[in-house]
Structure formats: structure tokens, C-alpha cells
Design an enzyme around this catalytic site. Structure first.
Site, PDB file in Angstrom:
ATOM      1  N   ASP A   8       0.872  -1.174   0.000  1.00  0.00           N
ATOM      2  CA  ASP A   8       0.000   0.000   0.000  1.00  0.00           C
ATOM      3  C   ASP A   8       0.909   1.223   0.000  1.00  0.00           C
ATOM      4  OD1 ASP A   8      -2.391   1.580   0.263  1.00  0.00           O
ATOM      5  OD2 ASP A   8      -1.901   1.874   2.361  1.00  0.00           O
ATOM      6  N   SER A   9       0.285   2.396  -0.199  1.00  0.00           N
ATOM      7  CA  SER A   9       1.066   3.635  -0.129  1.00  0.00           C
ATOM      8  C   SER A   9       1.539   3.911   1.304  1.00  0.00           C
ATOM      9  CB  SER A   9       0.209   4.798  -0.607  1.00  0.00           C
ATOM     10  OG  SER A   9      -0.941   4.905   0.213  1.00  0.00           O
ATOM     11  N   CYS A  71      -4.454  -1.611  -1.812  1.00  0.00           N
ATOM     12  CA  CYS A  71      -4.535  -0.174  -2.076  1.00  0.00           C
ATOM     13  C   CYS A  71      -5.575   0.021  -3.180  1.00  0.00           C
ATOM     14  CB  CYS A  71      -3.162   0.310  -2.541  1.00  0.00           C
ATOM     15  SG  CYS A  71      -3.147   2.009  -3.129  1.00  0.00           S
ATOM     16  N   THR A  73      -6.258   2.691  -4.785  1.00  0.00           N
ATOM     17  CA  THR A  73      -5.738   3.546  -5.862  1.00  0.00           C
ATOM     18  C   THR A  73      -4.887   2.724  -6.829  1.00  0.00           C
ATOM     19  OG1 THR A  73      -5.696   5.322  -4.238  1.00  0.00           O
ATOM     20  CG2 THR A  73      -4.485   5.696  -6.266  1.00  0.00           C
ATOM     21  N   GLU A 152      -2.781   8.980   8.207  1.00  0.00           N
ATOM     22  CA  GLU A 152      -1.316   8.916   8.312  1.00  0.00           C
ATOM     23  C   GLU A 152      -0.814   9.768   9.483  1.00  0.00           C
ATOM     24  OE1 GLU A 152       1.037   7.091   6.516  1.00  0.00           O
ATOM     25  OE2 GLU A 152      -0.601   6.019   5.555  1.00  0.00           O
ATOM     26  N   CYS A 186     -10.929   2.901  -0.247  1.00  0.00           N
ATOM     27  CA  CYS A 186      -9.501   3.155   0.007  1.00  0.00           C
ATOM     28  C   CYS A 186      -9.192   2.409   1.300  1.00  0.00           C
ATOM     29  CB  CYS A 186      -9.268   4.650   0.167  1.00  0.00           C
ATOM     30  SG  CYS A 186      -7.670   5.054   0.900  1.00  0.00           S
ATOM     31  N   HIS A 188      -7.179   2.926   3.573  1.00  0.00           N
ATOM     32  CA  HIS A 188      -6.961   3.758   4.764  1.00  0.00           C
ATOM     33  C   HIS A 188      -8.280   4.022   5.508  1.00  0.00           C
ATOM     34  CE1 HIS A 188      -2.992   4.744   3.123  1.00  0.00           C
ATOM     35  NE2 HIS A 188      -2.725   5.440   4.218  1.00  0.00           N
TER      36      HIS A 188
HETATM   37  N1  DGL Z   1      -4.721   3.206   0.830  1.00  0.00           N
HETATM   38  C1  DGL Z   1      -4.677   3.591  -0.531  1.00  0.00           C
HETATM   39  C2  DGL Z   1      -5.964   3.330  -1.244  1.00  0.00           C
HETATM   40  O1  DGL Z   1      -6.579   2.331  -0.911  1.00  0.00           O
HETATM   41  C3  DGL Z   1      -3.923   4.806  -0.915  1.00  0.00           C
HETATM   42  C4  DGL Z   1      -4.396   6.114  -0.500  1.00  0.00           C
HETATM   43  C5  DGL Z   1      -3.421   7.164  -0.901  1.00  0.00           C
HETATM   44  O2  DGL Z   1      -2.233   6.932  -0.771  1.00  0.00           O
HETATM   45  O3  DGL Z   1      -3.872   8.216  -1.364  1.00  0.00           O
HETATM   46  O4  DGL Z   1      -6.380   4.013  -2.132  1.00  0.00           O
END
Ligand code: DGL
Length: 266
Positions: A8-9, A71, A73, A152, A186, A188
Site C-alpha cells: 500500500d502507499s 490499495c 488507488t 497517516e 480506500c 486507509h
Molecule cells: N490506501 C490507498 C488506497 O486504498 C492509498 C491512499 C493514498 O495513498 O492516497 O487508495
């Protein structure tokens, strides 16, 4: 299959990791959080695809046999590219979460609210995946770009003033849509589950990370030996910060050392 990579990011993919760890106690899991380059969701498709290739390349250098793209995205912008480029199997978050959302909508009034990053919403991937299952479901998608920085930076508790104000700003305009399910597209966003449920208390909240973990567990099957699986964590930024924040989220300290990765080398 014994070793599975997850990326993931940042911290969001831990929503997939945590469930996968429970579902697959005998597998080795290797998590990479690209915290030096988070967020992905405000970047162009081209950059997201490059990052996803590098993330997968790094995990492949650790000999993973399958990758959970935890992730939204990266899944919505780059899963096709990853599947074309590498020969191991990939599981993204879009299809498993769409399936769960379609089930909820079928048992209700047929409405799903999708929350995602700007880059995810721009692809229309969740909408397409839900409509492929049932074209009569009404889908509304909303980009929530400030949710990732909140997570974050640790603003995740129910009642957090900043998180609640931002959630109200994004979600209250859609309360009259009366969704059966809110798809947290997402990974997160489940960390903000309490905050989101305070603003929209009725719909079922679906975690894309959790749904994808179930799909990966199905694919992985049981390993040959039933010794407990190992856990390894890597980050492209400060390992100490990652260790502290990830431990806080997982509710248990990460005991193995978190290692730094120079991700631009991959
Ligand atoms: N957790 C990620 C997602 O599911 C990335 C969110 C991000 O880095 O903008 O999209």
C-alpha cells in the site's frame, strides 16, 4: 504457496494485512508501506502505475509467490499492468469489495455509496465492478482526499474533532441518498470507521482491505507445513515512525524490526 506480499502507499493496507494474518496463520507475510510517497490518490495514473510496478518489483525481490494490492488507488489504476507484467497472481481490492457491496445492496434498496481517493473515483472502477454484478444498483462515488492525511497523522479516533468535521463535509451531502452500504474503497478509510459511522450510522460499512484479504486467503490455500508464518515489514520512509504507527493501528507491537527500502531503485 507459502509467502505473500502486500503493499500500500502507507498504513492503509494494514487493514488487509491484519485480516490476512488471521485467515492465514501459517503463511509468511511481507508488508511494504510506501510511506515516503504517500499519498498515491492525488497523483496521475501514470505515476501510480510506475509506483505500483516498483512496489511489486521490490516484493518479488523478496520471493513472494502472490501479491495482495491492498490499495484501492493502485488496484483501480494499475492491476491490469501488474498482471500483464509479472507471472505471479495478484489480488486487488476492487472486485472483492464490489461483490460484498452488491450483496448488501441486493438485500436492501439497491444503493451503494463508494468512498475513495480522487485517483480511484476518476477510474470508475468500483462502479463498473458493481454494475457487472448487478446493473440495477445505484452507485454514487465520492472522493475524500483529506481522509488519507488524517489517517497517516493519527487522527482516527471516534470523536476526533478534525476527522469528524471533514467526514461531515464529505458525507452529509449524501445522507439523503440513503445507501444500504458505504464501500470504503480506500484501504486507509476503515481506520476512520468510528468517525464515518458517527456521521452515517445506518449503512453497512464495507472494508475493501478486509474483503480482499478473504479473496487472497481463498487463493492461497493451506501451506504444506503448518509452522507459524513469519511477518516482515518494510517502509520507504522512517522505520521507527512506521513501526510506532503500525503497532498503534494493529493494537499489538510489531516485534520484528521494520526495514527501510530505497524504493526508487526497483
Ligand atoms: N490506501 C490507498 C488506497 O486504498 C492509498 C491512499 C493514498 O495513498 O492516497 O487508495
Amino acid at each position: 504457496m507459502k509467502t505473500i506480499g502486500i503493499f500500500d502507499s502507507g498504513l492503509g493496507g494494514l487493514t488487509g494485512y491484519r485480516d490476512l494474518r488471521d485467515l492465514l496463520p501459517h503463511h509468511n507475510l511481507i508488508y511494504f508501506g510506501d510511506t515516503a510517497r504517500v499519498p498515491y490518490g492525488t497523483r496521475s495514473r501514470e505515476v501510480i502505475r510506475r509506483y505500483a510496478l516498483q512496489d511489486a518489483n521490490f516484493l518479488l525481490s523478496r520471493n513472494v509467490e502472490a501479491i495482495l494490492v491492498a490499495c484501492g488507488t493502485a488496484s483501480s489504476n494499475a492491476l491490469d499492468l501488474l498482471e500483464q507484467t509479472f507471472s505471479i497472481p495478484f489480488v486487488g481490492v476492487v472486485a472483492p469489495a464490489a461483490q460484498k457491496a452488491a450483496c448488501c445492496a441486493a438485500g436492501g434498496d439497491g444503493r451503494v455509496l463508494v468512498l475513495g481517493t480522487a485517483a480511484t473515483v476518476a477510474t470508475g472502477a468500483y462502479e463498473r465492478a458493481i454494475h457487472a454484478l448487478d446493473s440495477s444498483i445505484e452507485v454514487r462515488s465520492v472522493a475524500c482526499p483529506l481522509f488519507v492525511p488524517l489517517v497517516e497523522n493519527g487522527h482516527t479516533s471516534k470523536g476526533d474533532v478534525a476527522a469528524t468535521a471533514i467526514a461531515q463535509e464529505y458525507l452529509l451531502p449524501h445522507a439523503d441518498f440513503r445507501p444500504d452500504a458505504v464501500l470504503l474503497g480506500c484501504t486507509h478509510y476503515p481506520l476512520l470507521m468510528g468517525v464515518i459511522a458517527d456521521v452515517l450510522p445506518e449503512p453497512v460499512l464495507i472494508s475493501a482491505g478486509a474483503a480482499s484479504a478473504r479473496a487472497m486467503a481463498k487463493l492461497a490455500g493451506e501451506p504444506e507445513e503448518d509452522v507459524p508464518g513469519t511477518n516482515e515489514f518494510f517502509t520507504s520512509d522512517d522505520p521507527q515512525v512506521f513501526c510506532r504507527e503500525a503497532s498503534r493501528y494493529l493494537g499489538t507491537p510489531i516485534t520484528s524490526p521494520v526495514q527501510h527500502v530505497e524504493i526508487e531503485r526497483y
